[in-house]
Design a protein around this motif. Structure first.
Motif, mmCIF file in Angstrom:
data_model
loop_
_atom_site.group_PDB
_atom_site.id
_atom_site.type_symbol
_atom_site.label_atom_id
_atom_site.label_comp_id
_atom_site.label_asym_id
_atom_site.label_seq_id
_atom_site.Cartn_x
_atom_site.Cartn_y
_atom_site.Cartn_z
ATOM 1 N N LEU A 66 18.679 4.350 -22.715
ATOM 2 C CA LEU A 66 17.258 4.686 -22.647
ATOM 3 C C LEU A 66 17.055 6.105 -22.109
ATOM 4 O O LEU A 66 16.258 6.883 -22.646
ATOM 5 C CB LEU A 66 16.529 3.657 -21.769
ATOM 6 C CG LEU A 66 15.012 3.795 -21.655
ATOM 7 C CD1 LEU A 66 14.337 3.582 -23.010
ATOM 8 C CD2 LEU A 66 14.449 2.794 -20.642
ATOM 9 N N HIS A 67 17.792 6.451 -21.065
ATOM 10 C CA HIS A 67 17.732 7.798 -20.497
ATOM 11 C C HIS A 67 18.036 8.837 -21.585
ATOM 12 O O HIS A 67 17.317 9.824 -21.738
ATOM 13 C CB HIS A 67 18.736 7.899 -19.341
ATOM 14 C CG HIS A 67 19.017 9.290 -18.858
ATOM 15 N ND1 HIS A 67 19.989 10.096 -19.423
ATOM 16 C CD2 HIS A 67 18.463 10.023 -17.857
ATOM 17 C CE1 HIS A 67 20.010 11.259 -18.783
ATOM 18 N NE2 HIS A 67 19.102 11.244 -17.828
ATOM 19 N N ASP A 68 19.106 8.590 -22.367
ATOM 20 C CA ASP A 68 19.499 9.544 -23.406
ATOM 21 C C ASP A 68 18.478 9.594 -24.542
ATOM 22 O O ASP A 68 18.189 10.668 -25.072
ATOM 23 C CB ASP A 68 20.888 9.187 -23.956
ATOM 24 C CG ASP A 68 21.967 9.333 -22.867
ATOM 25 O OD1 ASP A 68 21.656 9.910 -21.804
ATOM 26 O OD2 ASP A 68 23.100 8.865 -23.092
ATOM 27 N N ILE A 70 15.254 8.977 -24.311
ATOM 28 C CA ILE A 70 14.060 9.685 -23.826
ATOM 29 C C ILE A 70 14.283 11.189 -23.973
ATOM 30 O O ILE A 70 13.406 11.922 -24.443
ATOM 31 C CB ILE A 70 13.730 9.285 -22.363
ATOM 32 C CG1 ILE A 70 13.207 7.842 -22.321
ATOM 33 C CG2 ILE A 70 12.699 10.238 -21.755
ATOM 34 C CD1 ILE A 70 13.070 7.242 -20.934
ATOM 35 N N HIS A 71 15.498 11.654 -23.612
ATOM 36 C CA HIS A 71 15.801 13.082 -23.767
ATOM 37 C C HIS A 71 15.818 13.498 -25.237
ATOM 38 O O HIS A 71 15.149 14.461 -25.619
ATOM 39 C CB HIS A 71 17.154 13.412 -23.117
ATOM 40 C CG HIS A 71 17.028 13.739 -21.662
ATOM 41 N ND1 HIS A 71 16.360 14.857 -21.209
ATOM 42 C CD2 HIS A 71 17.461 13.095 -20.557
ATOM 43 C CE1 HIS A 71 16.402 14.877 -19.882
ATOM 44 N NE2 HIS A 71 17.060 13.819 -19.462
ATOM 45 N N SER A 72 16.563 12.756 -26.072
ATOM 46 C CA SER A 72 16.761 13.210 -27.444
ATOM 47 C C SER A 72 15.521 12.985 -28.317
ATOM 48 O O SER A 72 15.189 13.829 -29.145
ATOM 49 C CB SER A 72 17.989 12.538 -28.061
ATOM 50 O OG SER A 72 17.773 11.149 -28.172
ATOM 51 N N ALA A 91 17.564 6.855 -13.331
ATOM 52 C CA ALA A 91 18.470 6.256 -14.316
ATOM 53 C C ALA A 91 19.832 6.941 -14.341
ATOM 54 O O ALA A 91 20.833 6.344 -14.703
ATOM 55 C CB ALA A 91 17.835 6.289 -15.695
ATOM 56 N N CYS A 92 19.881 8.236 -13.987
ATOM 57 C CA CYS A 92 21.146 8.984 -14.128
ATOM 58 C C CYS A 92 21.665 9.509 -12.795
ATOM 59 O O CYS A 92 22.779 10.005 -12.721
ATOM 60 C CB CYS A 92 20.939 10.151 -15.087
ATOM 61 S SG CYS A 92 19.749 11.365 -14.477
ATOM 62 N N ASP A 93 20.854 9.408 -11.740
ATOM 63 C CA ASP A 93 21.194 9.960 -10.442
ATOM 64 C C ASP A 93 21.339 11.481 -10.480
ATOM 65 O O ASP A 93 22.083 12.069 -9.696
ATOM 66 C CB ASP A 93 22.481 9.324 -9.903
ATOM 67 C CG ASP A 93 22.214 8.593 -8.590
ATOM 68 O OD1 ASP A 93 21.199 8.913 -7.953
ATOM 69 O OD2 ASP A 93 23.013 7.734 -8.219
ATOM 70 N N GLY A 94 20.624 12.106 -11.394
ATOM 71 C CA GLY A 94 20.658 13.563 -11.526
ATOM 72 C C GLY A 94 21.692 13.991 -12.542
ATOM 73 O O GLY A 94 22.866 13.676 -12.382
ATOM 74 N N CYS A 95 21.261 14.665 -13.610
ATOM 75 C CA CYS A 95 22.212 15.146 -14.617
ATOM 76 C C CYS A 95 21.738 16.511 -15.115
ATOM 77 O O CYS A 95 20.641 16.948 -14.788
ATOM 78 C CB CYS A 95 22.336 14.150 -15.774
ATOM 79 S SG CYS A 95 20.897 14.105 -16.861
ATOM 80 N N GLU A 96 22.581 17.159 -15.916
ATOM 81 C CA GLU A 96 22.272 18.493 -16.394
ATOM 82 C C GLU A 96 21.003 18.509 -17.264
ATOM 83 O O GLU A 96 20.166 19.396 -17.131
ATOM 84 C CB GLU A 96 23.463 18.999 -17.212
ATOM 85 C CG GLU A 96 23.789 20.444 -16.965
ATOM 86 C CD GLU A 96 24.928 20.884 -17.879
ATOM 87 O OE1 GLU A 96 26.023 20.280 -17.781
ATOM 88 O OE2 GLU A 96 24.702 21.799 -18.678
ATOM 89 N N ASN A 97 20.876 17.514 -18.153
ATOM 90 C CA ASN A 97 19.696 17.440 -19.012
ATOM 91 C C ASN A 97 18.411 17.357 -18.201
ATOM 92 O O ASN A 97 17.436 18.051 -18.489
ATOM 93 C CB ASN A 97 19.777 16.208 -19.933
ATOM 94 C CG ASN A 97 20.734 16.441 -21.089
ATOM 95 O OD1 ASN A 97 21.066 17.587 -21.397
ATOM 96 N ND2 ASN A 97 21.181 15.363 -21.705
ATOM 97 N N CYS A 98 18.428 16.505 -17.197
ATOM 98 C CA CYS A 98 17.236 16.349 -16.370
ATOM 99 C C CYS A 98 16.936 17.652 -15.620
ATOM 100 O O CYS A 98 15.782 18.092 -15.568
ATOM 101 C CB CYS A 98 17.396 15.184 -15.399
ATOM 102 S SG CYS A 98 17.234 13.570 -16.193
ATOM 103 N N ALA A 99 17.978 18.269 -15.052
ATOM 104 C CA ALA A 99 17.781 19.517 -14.307
ATOM 105 C C ALA A 99 17.183 20.609 -15.200
ATOM 106 O O ALA A 99 16.328 21.382 -14.757
ATOM 107 C CB ALA A 99 19.101 19.973 -13.702
HETATM 108 ZN ZN LIG Z 1 19.258 12.612 -16.192
#
Ligand SMILES: [Zn+2]
Ligand SMILES: [Zn+2]
Ligand SMILES: [Zn+2]
Length: 442
Positions: A66-68, A70-72, A91-99
């Motif tokens: 779901l996290h992926d 939402i991004h894509s 959902a990801c505990d912080g990732c590059e995409n979110c940042a």
């Molecule tokens: Zn993320």
């Protein structure tokens, strides 16, 4: 768009789920991608705002997918349209995409430490969300990078950068934090005061929102920082006389108690047993010491863990709690959503229903209020199929102390449906001064 795991405050046991609510509609995990594609192609929506809630409660695989998606599907790699993104890092505990997306938004968070470390650019946010856990992580990071208190505070200055500013800071506070393996009933929510103060100062925060949350996925406290005497420990439920007065000043502090359990319970009730006492009657005086302001608004929107005593007693207790400190220069507004049954009581001798009055001290205001809230009863473990809009009718009861410039507005709301169904106008003639009659007359 709102994407959430529907969560009931009474639903304490956490079960992994493979469905989610998107804009209040229940969608199964296999239908999420087709639904997102439908939104993109058929409807052609450009999503500007995404709020996710409690995604961490989902099944691991579904959560990551779901996290992926939402991004894509919804945001896109360039994030051209997105302005608000809330909750996705749960959902990801912080990732590059979110940042990366954090840099494009006007409102973002709660941010994990890894995202905070990427915020070396200069930007003014409308609103940033942080958690009490982030405060601890920052404190421990600074301790790990230094040999003494002085170095630690220098590290703190280099970690929170003044290139970032935010008009409103939303702080998510978990009420049930504890050390790993510790009894969940133990009360543990110290926060490192200097970290909070540095953020407020460096980011030039103008107003705040405090969200009290019964559970989050960050319920385990970091205790490393408590081994050092570098940081002052604060909790919003500590005796307020021990809390140091901040020199900062904020326009407004908004408090959300919609997902709170203990804070709600202790604000509306002072007669609980000692073992369960959590000290939240210190809440308002502590807010005024840590986040000084002349204006506080609060919502008391649910009834879990609040004993259903009568409206008169309830209003008196609330007044007692909010005036405990004899506040000066304060405007306090509380929205109080009640069930209609607490406005009457059964007289056991006559076996007749009697209507309760308004607690002493309050003056009814002319203003008529109403609002809509989405809700739906939970059916077993299945969660609701749809959320219904309920209309609530409100009246304002005011307590004013002009000498100390203290104004307290208690806006009490009752569901319109319950008002229509449960009250017979004949009984009002018998109880002309009853609380509920004010909901029917001008
Ligand atoms: Zn993320
Ligand atoms: Zn402790
Ligand atoms: Zn009236």
């Amino acid at each position: 768009m709102k994407i959430e795991y529907a969560y009931n405050i009474e639903d304490i046991i956490i079960r992994p789920k493979d469905y989610i609510y998107i804009n209040y509609r229940k969608i199964n995990h296999q239908n999420v991608l087709p639904y997102f594609i439908f939104l993109n192609t058929a409807v052609g929506v450009k999503v500007q705002k995404i709020t996710t809630r409690k995604l961490w409660m989902l099944e691991d695989k579904f959560k990551r997918r779901l996290h992926d998606l939402i991004h894509s599907q919804l945001i896109g790699s360039n994030g051209k349209h997105i302005q608000t993104l809330i909750g996705l890092e749960e959902a990801c505990d912080g990732c590059e995409n979110c940042a990366n997306i954090a840099q494009k938004c006007l409102e973002y968070g709660p941010l994990r430490f890894s995202t905070l470390q990427t915020m070396t650019y200069s930007k003014n946010y409308k609103k940033l969300h942080v958690t009490d856990k982030l405060f601890e992580v920052i404190a421990e990071y600074c301790i790990s990078k230094s040999k003494n208190k002085e170095e630690c505070f220098k590290e703190l200055k280099n970690t929170i950068l003044a290139t970032i500013s935010c008009d409103k800071l939303a702080i998510w506070i978990c009420e049930t934090r504890r050390e790993d393996g510790e009894d969940p009933m133990r009360d543990h929510m110290h926060m490192p005061r200097e970290v909070i103060d540095t953020i407020l100062r460096k980011w030039n925060v103008k107003s705040l929102k405090l969200s009290m949350l019964h559970i989050t996925n960050e319920y385990v406290c970091s205790v490393e920082w408590l081994q050092y005497d570098y940081f002052t420990r604060v909790r919003l439920n500590d005796p307020y006389s021990e809390t140091k007065q901040s020199e900062l000043k904020f326009n407004h502090v908004e408090v959300s108690l919609s997902y709170s359990c203990y804070c709600v319970r202790d604000l509306g009730n002072r007669e609980i047993s000692v073992s369960e006492y959590r000290g939240f009657d210190n809440f308002i005086p502590n807010i005024r010491r840590i986040f000084p302001t002349d204006r506080i608004t609060m919502d008391l929107s649910h009834w879990f863990a609040v004993p259903e005593i009568d409206i008169e007693k309830k209003m008196s207790t609330i007044l007692q709690v909010v005036t405990m400190e004899k506040p000066q220069n304060l405007s306090l507004d509380i929205k109080f959503f009640v069930e209609s049954r607490i406005v009457k009581k059964l007289n056991e001798e006559t076996e007749k229903e009697e209507l309760l009055g308004v607690a002493p001290g309050y003056v009814l205001q002319k203003k008529r209020l109403h609002c809509f809230k989405k809700s739906s009863p939970f059916i077993g473990e299945q969660g609701p199929k749809v959320f219904l809009d309920n209309k609530w009718i409100g009246r304002r009861f005011q307590v004013e102390d002009t000498v100390h410039q203290f104004t307290f507005n208690l806006d009490v709301y009752i569901k319109e449906k319950e008002l229509e169904k449960e009250f017979d106008k004949v009984i009002f003639q018998e109880y002309p001064n009853s609380f509920v009659r004010h909901f029917f007359c001008m």
